[in-house]
Design an enzyme around this catalytic site. Structure first.
Site, PDB file in Angstrom:
ATOM      1  N   HIS A  16      -4.119  33.898 -25.507  1.00  0.00           N
ATOM      2  CA  HIS A  16      -3.197  33.277 -24.525  1.00  0.00           C
ATOM      3  C   HIS A  16      -3.664  31.870 -24.117  1.00  0.00           C
ATOM      4  O   HIS A  16      -3.437  31.455 -22.975  1.00  0.00           O
ATOM      5  CB  HIS A  16      -3.057  34.128 -23.260  1.00  0.00           C
TER       6      HIS A  16
ATOM      7  N   SER B 280      -1.475   2.910 -32.553  1.00  0.00           N
ATOM      8  CA  SER B 280      -0.184   2.724 -31.890  1.00  0.00           C
ATOM      9  C   SER B 280       0.190   1.246 -31.993  1.00  0.00           C
ATOM     10  O   SER B 280      -0.673   0.375 -31.940  1.00  0.00           O
ATOM     11  CB  SER B 280      -0.312   3.143 -30.420  1.00  0.00           C
TER      12      SER B 280
ATOM     13  N   LYS C 126      -5.294   3.450 -28.977  1.00  0.00           N
ATOM     14  CA  LYS C 126      -4.908   4.751 -29.518  1.00  0.00           C
ATOM     15  C   LYS C 126      -5.400   5.014 -30.929  1.00  0.00           C
ATOM     16  O   LYS C 126      -5.453   4.125 -31.777  1.00  0.00           O
ATOM     17  CB  LYS C 126      -3.382   4.878 -29.516  1.00  0.00           C
TER      18      LYS C 126
ATOM     19  N   GLU D 194      -0.135  16.082 -37.345  1.00  0.00           N
ATOM     20  CA  GLU D 194       1.208  16.281 -36.791  1.00  0.00           C
ATOM     21  C   GLU D 194       2.259  16.374 -37.899  1.00  0.00           C
ATOM     22  O   GLU D 194       3.182  17.182 -37.839  1.00  0.00           O
ATOM     23  CB  GLU D 194       1.548  15.147 -35.830  1.00  0.00           C
TER      24      GLU D 194
END
Ligand code: ARG
Length: 463
Positions: free
Chosen positions: A155, A276, A282, A289
């Protein structure tokens, strides 16, 4: 006009031709189409349906066409309709009337299926090899990290301490089953459709066993009508691809979390990240992803193909031409995803300095306390309750279970002392989980050894 235009009074409109054509994508199958034709005419000659010299002329023409396609000399347009027509019409142009014999005892229905099945047998093996390469990397990492302790979650809550080696071996099992699913599907894919013709076989005395042998299949398919009209072997492959992409996607998801500032368990190698355009600081885990995102494409391929098949009457229907783009997309996406994930994995090191402080949070040793009480004679349900009370005290005092004093413990239950809590150091908790399949380093070593043996067999069978 097309090769099939005998009974037609009118040509198709351009836009209709374009809609009907599969050459845009099935040209990818040209080698397999030519292999199929060569096997077919070799068999026709051995059955005395064509002469040996006709066979040789046809094969010579086909090889010229193969070279022409490979070197870019032959270009296709949608006037070609599909790869079968494209090659047959060029063969006739190349060798003259004898080329008109190549399609004896054959339809595009079995031709399309034999092309796709050769493609699929080849690509399936490539994907097994890519998965096996990844499994090798996983085994190395499991070995490297078999004693390194990390947080085990359920969880997304701290649950029990485990080793990183154990985590690697969990993923090893998933990809092992992915390979097994492919190996299992291969048995059903590896049967030769050639000679089933339009739907019912042919009056021409073909030897289907011979063409199957020549193309390296395990044998000819059993029923012609089934052969030209089912695509369940593609669906099996697509579902194996979907399941495996789901495994990759879950791990990619973990990578994005582990790589976050909050976790910092890993720092994904620069070569798998991008910056970025706006925020100079970044470093984004784009490849992880994208791996997660590409899973959606493959599910789409499976759902698309399932929907194509639904409600198609026996036997062949043109709907089935749609099988190729779904299949090609899934093959390309799966194969590159496995290869890239494996590379990213290989370059990933775990930051034990960042993991260590997390092990002190969330009472990772609470189950151990309860189990140690059980071994000291207290029924589990009571031990569970007692440990819950002890956790409550720890929360009030802001300490861990290992820091409790006898008086804290006796305030919960008179029967027990600190000694009864047993070895609840984080190492003790891991070392004591010795059950078959558990996280103890010895047990993970057994899993690694077993994994190696299994992988050796796979390498022998599939390389
Ligand atoms: N391009 C077609 C396919 O991929 C070949 C079979 C066409 N057969 C037919 N009778 N129209 O399925």
């Amino acid at each position: 006009m097309a090769l099939w235009s005998g009974r037609f009074e009118k040509d198709m409109e351009q836009i209709v031709k374009q809609y009907n054509a599969s050459i845009g994508f099935d040209q990818r199958l040209y080698n397999y189409d030519i292999n199929g034709s060569i096997a077919h005419v070799t068999m026709l000659a051995s059955q005395n349906i064509i002469t040996e010299s006709e066979r040789d002329t046809i094969i010579g023409g086909l090889e010229k066409i193969r070279a022409g396609i490979a070197n870019g000399g032959i270009k296709f347009t949608f006037e070609d309709e599909d790869i079968h027509m494209a090659i047959e019409s060029r063969l006739i142009a190349e060798v003259g009337d004898v080329g008109k014999k190549v399609h004896t005892g054959r339809a595009r229905n079995d031709q399309s299926a034999v092309d796709v099945k050769q493609f699929l047998c080849y690509e399936l093996k490539e994907i097994v090899k890519a998965l096996a390469d990844m499994e090798n990397i996983i085994l190395k990492k499991a070995e490297q990290y078999k004693n390194h302790i990390t947080v085990g979650f359920t969880h997304i809550q701290h649950a029990q301490p485990i080793t990183l080696g154990f985590v690697f071996m969990a993923y090893f099992q998933m990809f092992k089953r992915d390979i097994q699913r492919l190996a299992d599907a291969y048995e059903r894919i590896n049967l030769c459709p050639l000679g089933t013709c339009a739907l019912a076989g042919t009056t021409i005395p073909l030897d289907r066993h011979m063409t199957s042998d020549l193309l390296g299949f395990a044998g000819p398919t059993e029923n012609a009508m089934d052969t030209v009209s089912d695509r369940d072997y593609i669906l099996e492959f697509l579902s194996a691809a979907s399941i495996s992409m789901m495994h990759l996607s879950r791990w990619a998801e973990e990578f994005t979390w582990w790589n976050s500032t909050e976790f910092s368990y890993i720092a994904i190698d620069d070569s798998f990240c991008t910056g970025s355009s706006m925020m100079p600081q970044k470093k984004n885990p784009d490849i992880a992803e994208l791996l997660r995102g590409r899973c959606g494409r493959v599910y789409g391929d499976l759902m698309g193909m399932l929907t194509v098949m639904k409600g198609t009457p026996l036997s062949y229907n043109k709907d089935f031409q749609e099988d190729k783009e779904y299949l090609f997309d899934a093959v390309d996406t799966w194969k590159t995803s496995v290869t890239i994930f494996a590379k990213m994995l290989e370059k990933t090191e775990f930051r034990m300095d960042k993991i260590a402080p997390q092990l002190e949070k969330g009472f990772l040793n609470a189950t151990d306390v309860a189990e140690n009480l059980v071994m000291a004679g207290i029924p589990f349900r009571e031990a569970h309750h007692i440990t819950g009370r002890l956790v409550k005290i720890c929360e009030t005092k802001g300490c861990g279970l290992e820091n409790l004093e006898d008086e804290d413990i006796q305030s919960v239950d008179k029967r027990i002392t600190k000694a009864a809590l047993g070895d609840i150091t984080i190492e003790g908790c891991v070392n004591n989980r010795k059950t078959f399949g558990g996280t103890a380093p010895n047990e993970v070593e057994r899993q690694i050894a077993n994994g190696k043996n299994w992988l050796d067999e796979i390498e022998k069978d599939w390389r």
